[in-house]
Motif scaffolding. Structure first.
Motif, PDB file in Angstrom:
ATOM      1  N   GLY A 253       0.802  -1.222   0.000  1.00 43.93           N
ATOM      2  CA  GLY A 253       0.000   0.000   0.000  1.00 43.93           C
ATOM      3  C   GLY A 253       0.834   1.271   0.000  1.00 43.93           C
ATOM      4  N   TRP A 254       1.980   1.245  -0.665  1.00 45.00           N
ATOM      5  CA  TRP A 254       2.879   2.415  -0.698  1.00 45.00           C
ATOM      6  C   TRP A 254       2.709   3.229  -1.979  1.00 45.00           C
ATOM      7  N   GLU A 255       1.523   3.197  -2.587  1.00 45.72           N
ATOM      8  CA  GLU A 255       1.341   3.804  -3.907  1.00 45.72           C
ATOM      9  C   GLU A 255       1.653   5.302  -3.954  1.00 45.72           C
ATOM     10  N   GLN A 256       1.475   5.988  -2.837  1.00 44.12           N
ATOM     11  CA  GLN A 256       1.659   7.446  -2.825  1.00 44.12           C
ATOM     12  C   GLN A 256       3.001   7.882  -2.237  1.00 44.12           C
ATOM     13  N   SER A 257       3.882   6.952  -1.968  1.00 39.18           N
ATOM     14  CA  SER A 257       5.168   7.297  -1.351  1.00 39.18           C
ATOM     15  C   SER A 257       6.162   7.798  -2.395  1.00 39.18           C
ATOM     16  N   VAL A 258       7.222   8.440  -1.899  1.00 40.03           N
ATOM     17  CA  VAL A 258       8.282   8.933  -2.783  1.00 40.03           C
ATOM     18  C   VAL A 258       8.963   7.760  -3.494  1.00 40.03           C
ATOM     19  N   LEU A 259       9.160   6.678  -2.755  1.00 40.17           N
ATOM     20  CA  LEU A 259       9.779   5.485  -3.336  1.00 40.17           C
ATOM     21  C   LEU A 259       8.939   4.965  -4.499  1.00 40.17           C
ATOM     22  N   ALA A 260       7.603   5.016  -4.347  1.00 44.01           N
ATOM     23  CA  ALA A 260       6.714   4.522  -5.397  1.00 44.01           C
ATOM     24  C   ALA A 260       6.884   5.326  -6.684  1.00 44.01           C
ATOM     25  N   TYR A 261       6.947   6.643  -6.566  1.00 46.40           N
ATOM     26  CA  TYR A 261       7.094   7.483  -7.760  1.00 46.40           C
ATOM     27  C   TYR A 261       8.434   7.228  -8.457  1.00 46.40           C
ATOM     28  N   ALA A 262       9.466   6.971  -7.662  1.00 45.94           N
ATOM     29  CA  ALA A 262      10.761   6.642  -8.258  1.00 45.94           C
ATOM     30  C   ALA A 262      10.697   5.311  -9.012  1.00 45.94           C
ATOM     31  N   VAL A 263       9.994   4.343  -8.414  1.00 48.44           N
ATOM     32  CA  VAL A 263       9.835   3.045  -9.074  1.00 48.44           C
ATOM     33  C   VAL A 263       8.984   3.182 -10.329  1.00 48.44           C
ATOM     34  N   TYR A 264       7.936   4.038 -10.271  1.00 52.29           N
ATOM     35  CA  TYR A 264       7.095   4.270 -11.455  1.00 52.29           C
ATOM     36  C   TYR A 264       7.934   4.814 -12.616  1.00 52.29           C
TER      37      TYR A 264
END
Length: 296
Positions: free
Chosen positions: A36-47
């Motif tokens: 459930g980390w869709e909105q984290s900074v890490l998520a955007y980097a992975v995206y």
């Protein structure tokens, strides 16, 4: 600074690097969605990294891969053995039969060993199934080694009819496998990404066998057509194995009764298909043998 050179390196990175990034991005995206980390900074980097990886893979498949395919194909044609394999369908069937027979024997030995070590009759049922497949493939391999394909049509029809009778025995091992799945909760269970690989292989082998039956009918060789029918029968049984693995992996929300119904329907459908193929081959072979004998 040479921006053109930098852009080319970004769009066409080393294949090894993409081989590492592709599964890495897939695993990272799975972890993000599970946690459930869709909105984290890490998520955007992975995206961003995943978008870049996907773009490069698409470019590779549309620009680089066709060139590599043509280059590899040319190297195969430059080799005498490779050229013969690519251009001689009869020789290709020889190789395919030999490889299929070897794989069937390997599966027989593996399942007998698993039955001995784990004391599970499920593996003995599989050993019987692969043993029957090995017998048919041995008959075909032995025939093409001592007799050139297309020179003795009567002999080919006789060998095809023998294989068709043996093919009917497949239903005994298939019935045993279905009963073991239903009442002993046996079956395959592929973990992780392996189930997707096996699904891809199963669908490919089924489609390849169907295409092979249609293609090799034009050669008028009963042995070659029989070899493809045997391959199709093996592919259909693999469908049942894949279904049990899908239930083990994704069937948590289905009741046992629903899973059993699907297995019964699939097993019955495969059994009817194998019996139909066997009967058609027996009838055609019997008529052809009669016709050849009357002609002589």
């Amino acid at each position: 600074m040479d921006w053109k050179k930098i852009g080319k390196r970004l769009l066409f990175p080393p294949v090894l690097l993409m081989g590492v990034l592709t599964p890495l991005c897939g695993a990272a995206l799975t972890l993000i969605f599970v946690k459930g980390w869709e909105q984290s900074v890490l998520a955007y980097a992975v995206y961003a990294l995943s978008f870049y990886t996907l773009s490069v893979v698409c470019i590779f498949c549309t620009v680089v891969l066709p060139k590599q395919y043509r280059r590899i194909k040319q190297r195969i044609y430059d080799n005498p053995l490779g050229r013969r394999y690519m251009t001689d369908r009869v020789f290709r069937v020889h190789i395919s039969l030999a490889v299929s027979f070897s794989v069937s024997m390997l599966y027989v030995g593996l399942n007998v060993w698993l039955w001995y070590t784990m004391q599970s009759w499920w593996f003995m049922v599989l050993a019987v199934y692969y043993g029957i497949m090995a017998i048919m493939r041995y008959l075909l391999v032995r025939y093409v080694r001592i007799q050139k394909i297309g020179t003795d049509i009567l002999g080919e029809w006789k060998r095809a009819r023998i294989c068709a009778y043996i093919l009917l025995l497949i239903n005994l091992s298939l019935s045993g496998a279905v009963l073991m799945i239903l009442y002993r909760s046996k079956g395959y269970d592929y973990g992780g990404m392996m189930i997707y690989v096996m699904a891809l292989y199963t669908f490919y082998s089924t489609i390849h066998a169907i295409v092979g039956i249609i293609k090799y009918r034009t050669l008028g060789s009963p042995v070659m057509s029989t070899a493809k029918i045997v391959s199709l029968s093996a592919a259909l049984v693999s469908m049942l194995n894949l279904e049990t693995a899908m239930f083990a992996q994704f069937g948590a929300e289905m009741s046992i009764a629903e899973q059993q119904l699907f297995i019964i329907l699939t097993g019955a459908g495969i059994s009817i298909a194998v019996i139909t193929l066997s009967v058609i081959l027996i009838v055609r072979a019997t008529k052809a043998i009669r016709r050849e004998k009357d002609g002589k």
